[in-house]
Design a protein around this motif. Structure first.
Motif, PDB file in Angstrom:
ATOM      1  N   UNK A   1       0.666  -1.311  -0.385  1.00 13.12           N
ATOM      2  CA  UNK A   1      -0.297  -0.357  -0.256  1.00 13.12           C
ATOM      3  C   UNK A   1       0.158   1.402  -0.235  1.00 13.12           C
ATOM      4  N   UNK A   2       2.040   1.305   0.867  1.00 11.30           N
ATOM      5  CA  UNK A   2       2.462   3.030   0.959  1.00 11.30           C
ATOM      6  C   UNK A   2       4.233   2.881   0.349  1.00 11.30           C
ATOM      7  N   UNK A   3       4.694   1.773  -0.046  1.00  9.47           N
ATOM      8  CA  UNK A   3       5.095   1.263  -1.028  1.00  9.47           C
ATOM      9  C   UNK A   3       5.360   1.345  -2.797  1.00  9.47           C
ATOM     10  N   UNK A   4       6.760   1.802  -2.624  1.00  9.26           N
ATOM     11  CA  UNK A   4       6.736   1.910  -4.587  1.00  9.26           C
ATOM     12  C   UNK A   4       7.061   0.318  -5.113  1.00  9.26           C
ATOM     13  N   UNK A   5       6.364  -0.099  -6.000  1.00  9.21           N
ATOM     14  CA  UNK A   5       6.898  -1.669  -6.028  1.00  9.21           C
ATOM     15  C   UNK A   5       8.539  -1.440  -6.252  1.00  9.21           C
ATOM     16  N   UNK A   6       9.396  -0.524  -6.374  1.00 12.64           N
ATOM     17  CA  UNK A   6      10.438  -0.734  -6.870  1.00 12.64           C
ATOM     18  C   UNK A   6      11.499  -0.576  -5.995  1.00 12.64           C
ATOM     19  N   UNK A   7      10.917  -0.882  -4.152  1.00 16.71           N
ATOM     20  CA  UNK A   7      11.518  -0.789  -3.218  1.00 16.71           C
ATOM     21  C   UNK A   7      11.876  -2.044  -2.694  1.00 16.71           C
ATOM     22  N   UNK A   8      13.175  -1.933  -2.680  1.00 22.61           N
ATOM     23  CA  UNK A   8      13.748  -3.151  -2.328  1.00 22.61           C
ATOM     24  C   UNK A   8      13.384  -3.699  -0.711  1.00 22.61           C
ATOM     25  N   UNK A   9      12.232  -3.217  -0.340  1.00 25.30           N
ATOM     26  CA  UNK A   9      11.831  -4.298   1.570  1.00 25.30           C
ATOM     27  C   UNK A   9      11.137  -5.149   0.416  1.00 25.30           C
ATOM     28  N   UNK A  10      11.107  -5.157  -0.395  1.00 24.26           N
ATOM     29  CA  UNK A  10       9.481  -6.429  -0.869  1.00 24.26           C
ATOM     30  C   UNK A  10      10.894  -7.337  -1.069  1.00 24.26           C
ATOM     31  N   UNK A  11      11.659  -7.401  -2.015  1.00 22.77           N
ATOM     32  CA  UNK A  11      13.349  -8.585  -1.752  1.00 22.77           C
ATOM     33  C   UNK A  11      12.536  -9.483  -1.220  1.00 22.77           C
ATOM     34  N   UNK A  12      13.058  -9.901   0.359  1.00 27.28           N
ATOM     35  CA  UNK A  12      13.209 -11.007   0.486  1.00 27.28           C
ATOM     36  C   UNK A  12      12.082 -11.555   0.915  1.00 27.28           C
ATOM     37  N   UNK A  13      10.700 -10.919   1.074  1.00 20.05           N
ATOM     38  CA  UNK A  13       9.559 -11.521   1.849  1.00 20.05           C
ATOM     39  C   UNK A  13       9.128 -11.670   1.016  1.00 20.05           C
ATOM     40  N   UNK A  14       9.227 -11.252  -0.030  1.00 21.20           N
ATOM     41  CA  UNK A  14       8.017 -12.234  -2.329  1.00 21.20           C
ATOM     42  C   UNK A  14       9.093 -12.505  -2.802  1.00 21.20           C
ATOM     43  N   UNK A  15      10.708 -13.131  -1.951  1.00 21.88           N
ATOM     44  CA  UNK A  15      11.764 -14.644  -2.075  1.00 21.88           C
ATOM     45  C   UNK A  15      11.327 -15.842  -1.559  1.00 21.88           C
ATOM     46  N   UNK A  16      11.070 -15.374  -0.812  1.00 20.34           N
ATOM     47  CA  UNK A  16      10.032 -15.635   0.303  1.00 20.34           C
ATOM     48  C   UNK A  16       9.124 -17.071   0.141  1.00 20.34           C
ATOM     49  N   UNK A  17       7.611 -15.541  -0.357  1.00 20.19           N
ATOM     50  CA  UNK A  17       6.927 -15.928  -0.787  1.00 20.19           C
ATOM     51  C   UNK A  17       6.683 -16.946  -2.078  1.00 20.19           C
ATOM     52  N   UNK A  18       7.654 -16.547  -2.812  1.00 24.95           N
ATOM     53  CA  UNK A  18       7.894 -17.648  -4.246  1.00 24.95           C
ATOM     54  C   UNK A  18       8.229 -18.894  -3.597  1.00 24.95           C
ATOM     55  N   UNK A  19       8.664 -19.042  -2.997  1.00 18.30           N
ATOM     56  CA  UNK A  19      10.350 -20.119  -2.267  1.00 18.30           C
ATOM     57  C   UNK A  19       8.418 -21.217  -1.937  1.00 18.30           C
ATOM     58  N   UNK A  20       7.884 -20.470  -0.163  1.00 16.96           N
ATOM     59  CA  UNK A  20       6.947 -20.731   0.572  1.00 16.96           C
ATOM     60  C   UNK A  20       5.705 -22.487  -1.121  1.00 16.96           C
ATOM     61  N   UNK A  21       5.376 -20.966  -1.850  1.00 22.21           N
ATOM     62  CA  UNK A  21       4.075 -21.089  -3.030  1.00 22.21           C
ATOM     63  C   UNK A  21       4.897 -22.892  -4.381  1.00 22.21           C
TER      64      UNK A  21
END
Length: 124
Positions: A31-51
């Motif tokens: 919601x508040x962060x731009x999609x290019x923000x590095x804050x997404x890197x770790x959680x997105x990779x982890x969710x991809x791994x779980x999926x």
């Protein structure tokens, strides 16, 4: 039930709970962060791994919300004190958007998963 089968059920249960927790975290970040923000890197990779783990074991990934409960591939994600808020938030967020869930036809890549979550977080 064999010990290995029980261990697999526990692993999948933990993977499902973590998937919902990560989805919750990423929707809130989206919601508040731009999609290019590095804050997404770790959680997105982890969710991809779980999926990917769930996909490999079950051949699909379907998240459905029904009466406030979250289901992944037909199994209710057990709520406890560590993930109650995440399950509730995901259920309400999807419900607010008129969605009953979503299904992935194949395991997503990190960039496409991030774009999907950003769209989900911002879609009105």
């Amino acid at each position: 039930m064999k010990k290995s089968a029980r261990k697999n059920l526990l692993r999948i249960s933990s993977t499902e709970r973590m998937s919902v927790a990560l989805l919750h975290r990423l929707i809130r970040l989206g919601m508040p962060h731009d999609s290019g923000n590095d804050i997404f890197i770790g959680p997105v990779a982890e969710l991809c791994r779980h999926i990917g783990t769930i996909w490999k074991d079950e051949g699909s990934f379907r998240l459905v919300v029904n009466e406030g409960d979250v289901f992944i591939n037909g199994g209710r994600v057990k709520q406890d004190v560590t993930n109650f808020h995440a399950c509730d938030y995901v259920a309400r967020r999807l419900g607010d958007k008129g969605l009953g869930g979503f299904m992935l036809e194949r395991p997503p890549g990190e960039e496409e998963l991030k774009r999907f979550i950003i769209a989900l977080a911002r879609f009105d």
